[in-house]
Scaffold this motif. Structure first.
Motif, PDB file in Angstrom:
ATOM      1  N   ASP A  38       0.810  -1.221   0.000  1.00 60.23           N
ATOM      2  CA  ASP A  38       0.000   0.000   0.000  1.00 60.23           C
ATOM      3  C   ASP A  38       0.844   1.272   0.000  1.00 60.23           C
ATOM      4  OD1 ASP A  38       1.026  -0.356   2.547  1.00 60.23           O
ATOM      5  OD2 ASP A  38      -0.815   0.220   3.580  1.00 60.23           O
ATOM      6  N   ALA A  39       2.085   1.177  -0.444  1.00 62.60           N
ATOM      7  CA  ALA A  39       3.015   2.306  -0.385  1.00 62.60           C
ATOM      8  C   ALA A  39       2.536   3.500  -1.211  1.00 62.60           C
ATOM      9  CB  ALA A  39       4.386   1.873  -0.877  1.00 62.60           C
ATOM     10  N   ARG A  40       3.010   4.674  -0.781  1.00 60.22           N
ATOM     11  CA  ARG A  40       2.734   5.920  -1.502  1.00 60.22           C
ATOM     12  C   ARG A  40       4.055   6.662  -1.667  1.00 60.22           C
ATOM     13  NH1 ARG A  40       1.237  11.217   0.467  1.00 60.22           N
ATOM     14  NH2 ARG A  40       1.345  10.279   2.525  1.00 60.22           N
ATOM     15  N   VAL A  41       4.333   7.109  -2.894  1.00 58.26           N
ATOM     16  CA  VAL A  41       5.521   7.907  -3.197  1.00 58.26           C
ATOM     17  C   VAL A  41       5.038   9.220  -3.788  1.00 58.26           C
ATOM     18  CG1 VAL A  41       7.676   8.043  -4.496  1.00 58.26           C
ATOM     19  CG2 VAL A  41       6.909   5.837  -3.600  1.00 58.26           C
ATOM     20  N   GLU A  42       5.559  10.320  -3.240  1.00 62.76           N
ATOM     21  CA  GLU A  42       5.076  11.635  -3.674  1.00 62.76           C
ATOM     22  C   GLU A  42       6.238  12.596  -3.896  1.00 62.76           C
ATOM     23  OE1 GLU A  42       1.892  15.017  -2.232  1.00 62.76           O
ATOM     24  OE2 GLU A  42       2.053  13.138  -1.125  1.00 62.76           O
ATOM     25  N   PHE A  43       6.282  13.132  -5.104  1.00 66.23           N
ATOM     26  CA  PHE A  43       7.221  14.188  -5.466  1.00 66.23           C
ATOM     27  C   PHE A  43       6.427  15.479  -5.618  1.00 66.23           C
ATOM     28  CE2 PHE A  43       9.328  10.321  -6.890  1.00 66.23           C
ATOM     29  CZ  PHE A  43      10.608  10.525  -6.414  1.00 66.23           C
ATOM     30  N   PRO A  44       7.094  16.639  -5.678  1.00 66.03           N
ATOM     31  CA  PRO A  44       6.332  17.888  -5.821  1.00 66.03           C
ATOM     32  C   PRO A  44       5.417  17.910  -7.050  1.00 66.03           C
ATOM     33  CG  PRO A  44       8.580  18.380  -5.183  1.00 66.03           C
ATOM     34  CD  PRO A  44       8.519  16.890  -5.460  1.00 66.03           C
ATOM     35  N   MET A  45       5.770  17.153  -8.113  1.00 64.20           N
ATOM     36  CA  MET A  45       4.988  17.221  -9.345  1.00 64.20           C
ATOM     37  C   MET A  45       4.170  15.978  -9.656  1.00 64.20           C
ATOM     38  SD  MET A  45       8.046  16.078  -9.615  1.00 64.20           S
ATOM     39  CE  MET A  45       9.551  16.669 -10.258  1.00 64.20           C
ATOM     40  N   ALA A  46       4.269  14.931  -8.839  1.00 64.37           N
ATOM     41  CA  ALA A  46       3.539  13.699  -9.145  1.00 64.37           C
ATOM     42  C   ALA A  46       3.474  12.806  -7.908  1.00 64.37           C
ATOM     43  CB  ALA A  46       4.231  12.949 -10.282  1.00 64.37           C
ATOM     44  N   ARG A  47       2.536  11.856  -7.964  1.00 70.19           N
ATOM     45  CA  ARG A  47       2.327  10.951  -6.834  1.00 70.19           C
ATOM     46  C   ARG A  47       1.862   9.591  -7.360  1.00 70.19           C
ATOM     47  NH1 ARG A  47      -1.666  12.488  -2.027  1.00 70.19           N
ATOM     48  NH2 ARG A  47      -1.868  10.426  -1.185  1.00 70.19           N
ATOM     49  N   HIS A  48       2.242   8.518  -6.655  1.00 68.52           N
ATOM     50  CA  HIS A  48       1.805   7.172  -7.018  1.00 68.52           C
ATOM     51  C   HIS A  48       1.439   6.422  -5.739  1.00 68.52           C
ATOM     52  CE1 HIS A  48       1.590   3.670  -9.682  1.00 68.52           C
ATOM     53  NE2 HIS A  48       1.967   2.984  -8.599  1.00 68.52           N
ATOM     54  N   GLU A  49       0.344   5.669  -5.805  1.00 63.65           N
ATOM     55  CA  GLU A  49      -0.078   4.866  -4.661  1.00 63.65           C
ATOM     56  C   GLU A  49      -0.127   3.398  -5.042  1.00 63.65           C
ATOM     57  OE1 GLU A  49      -3.325   6.240  -2.308  1.00 63.65           O
ATOM     58  OE2 GLU A  49      -2.897   8.329  -2.770  1.00 63.65           O
ATOM     59  N   GLY A  50       0.369   2.542  -4.143  1.00 65.52           N
ATOM     60  CA  GLY A  50       0.401   1.100  -4.356  1.00 65.52           C
ATOM     61  C   GLY A  50       1.658   0.683  -5.106  1.00 65.52           C
ATOM     62  N   GLU A 121       5.460  -9.053   6.923  1.00 62.77           N
ATOM     63  CA  GLU A 121       5.907 -10.451   6.926  1.00 62.77           C
ATOM     64  C   GLU A 121       7.173 -10.622   6.081  1.00 62.77           C
ATOM     65  OE1 GLU A 121       3.114  -9.653   3.658  1.00 62.77           O
ATOM     66  OE2 GLU A 121       2.888  -9.430   5.816  1.00 62.77           O
ATOM     67  N   ARG A 122       7.482  -9.649   5.197  1.00 65.27           N
ATOM     68  CA  ARG A 122       8.694  -9.684   4.374  1.00 65.27           C
ATOM     69  C   ARG A 122       9.829  -8.869   4.995  1.00 65.27           C
ATOM     70  NH1 ARG A 122       5.058  -7.603   0.262  1.00 65.27           N
ATOM     71  NH2 ARG A 122       6.552  -5.930   0.054  1.00 65.27           N
ATOM     72  N   GLY A 123       9.624  -8.360   6.210  1.00 66.24           N
ATOM     73  CA  GLY A 123      10.613  -7.501   6.855  1.00 66.24           C
ATOM     74  C   GLY A 123      10.156  -6.050   6.792  1.00 66.24           C
ATOM     75  N   TRP A 124      11.032  -5.133   7.158  1.00 69.88           N
ATOM     76  CA  TRP A 124      10.694  -3.713   7.104  1.00 69.88           C
ATOM     77  C   TRP A 124      10.496  -3.283   5.661  1.00 69.88           C
ATOM     78  CZ3 TRP A 124       9.312  -0.685  11.006  1.00 69.88           C
ATOM     79  CH2 TRP A 124       9.649  -1.068  12.308  1.00 69.88           C
ATOM     80  N   ARG A 125       9.450  -2.501   5.414  1.00 73.80           N
ATOM     81  CA  ARG A 125       9.174  -1.968   4.082  1.00 73.80           C
ATOM     82  C   ARG A 125       8.722  -0.521   4.212  1.00 73.80           C
ATOM     83  NH1 ARG A 125      11.572  -5.923   3.092  1.00 73.80           N
ATOM     84  NH2 ARG A 125      11.102  -7.523   1.557  1.00 73.80           N
ATOM     85  N   LEU A 126       9.076   0.282   3.229  1.00 72.99           N
ATOM     86  CA  LEU A 126       8.627   1.670   3.181  1.00 72.99           C
ATOM     87  C   LEU A 126       7.137   1.711   2.855  1.00 72.99           C
ATOM     88  CD1 LEU A 126      11.620   3.059   1.125  1.00 72.99           C
ATOM     89  CD2 LEU A 126      11.164   3.493   3.561  1.00 72.99           C
ATOM     90  N   THR A 127       6.395   2.491   3.612  1.00 73.13           N
ATOM     91  CA  THR A 127       4.971   2.677   3.333  1.00 73.13           C
ATOM     92  C   THR A 127       4.715   4.040   2.711  1.00 73.13           C
ATOM     93  OG1 THR A 127       4.574   3.508   5.573  1.00 73.13           O
ATOM     94  CG2 THR A 127       4.222   1.148   5.180  1.00 73.13           C
ATOM     95  N   GLU A 128       5.658   4.950   2.907  1.00 77.36           N
ATOM     96  CA  GLU A 128       5.505   6.297   2.357  1.00 77.36           C
ATOM     97  C   GLU A 128       6.874   6.912   2.151  1.00 77.36           C
ATOM     98  OE1 GLU A 128       4.315  10.663   4.010  1.00 77.36           O
ATOM     99  OE2 GLU A 128       3.075   8.995   4.685  1.00 77.36           O
TER     100      GLU A 128
END
Length: 147
Positions: A38-50, A121-128
């Motif tokens: 369910d990760a979210r990545v956000e830059f000043p000009m764009a964003r992506h979820e999942g 369950e796969r270890g630490w993961r980035l969510t955002e």
């Protein structure tokens, strides 16, 4: 797992993310090793979820440049219990334009990185991951319609 080990694992996720951007290994395995579903990545000009399509999204954004180099400070990681963490870091990103791009051959940006991570369950993961522009110099990328 002690807090020092957890903080090191979480900090390494950011390092692997940034090295991946510069090393052209942006595929589903790269995404799966770094991000929660369910990760979210956000830059000043764009964003992506999942994570679905996240590797493609990054590849398309980086097509604007011939190459990049991302240099980050050590991440400050604050654990919020056994399962969650917040991280912050500074980042200087140098983007080298393609030779036919008019203007300055470089676009350089200084940003503050904010991230969150969760133990899965796969270890630490980035969510955002989010990037807040502090300064920039050079010619920014052209809008995708102009490429």
């Amino acid at each position: 797992m002690n807090s020092v080990t957890a903080a090191a694992e979480i900090s390494t996720l950011l390092d692997r993310y940034l090295i991946g951007l510069d090393d052209d290994k942006l595929n589903d395995a790269w995404v799966s090793a770094l991000f929660s579903d369910d990760a979210r990545v956000e830059f000043p000009m764009a964003r992506h979820e999942g994570i679905e399509g996240l590797a493609d999204w990054h590849r398309q954004a980086l097509e604007a440049f011939a190459r990049t180099q991302h240099l980050n400070s050590p991440a400050v990681v604050d654990l919020t219990g056994d399962e969650r963490a917040v991280l912050r870091a500074n980042l200087v990103s140098t983007h080298v334009h393609h030779p036919d791009t008019p203007g300055d051959p470089l676009f350089v940006a200084g940003t503050l990185v904010h991230g969150e991570a969760r133990r899965t369950e796969r270890g630490w993961r980035l969510t955002e991951l989010s990037f807040r522009l502090v300064w920039s110099t050079g010619t920014p990328p052209r809008p995708q319609d102009d490429r």
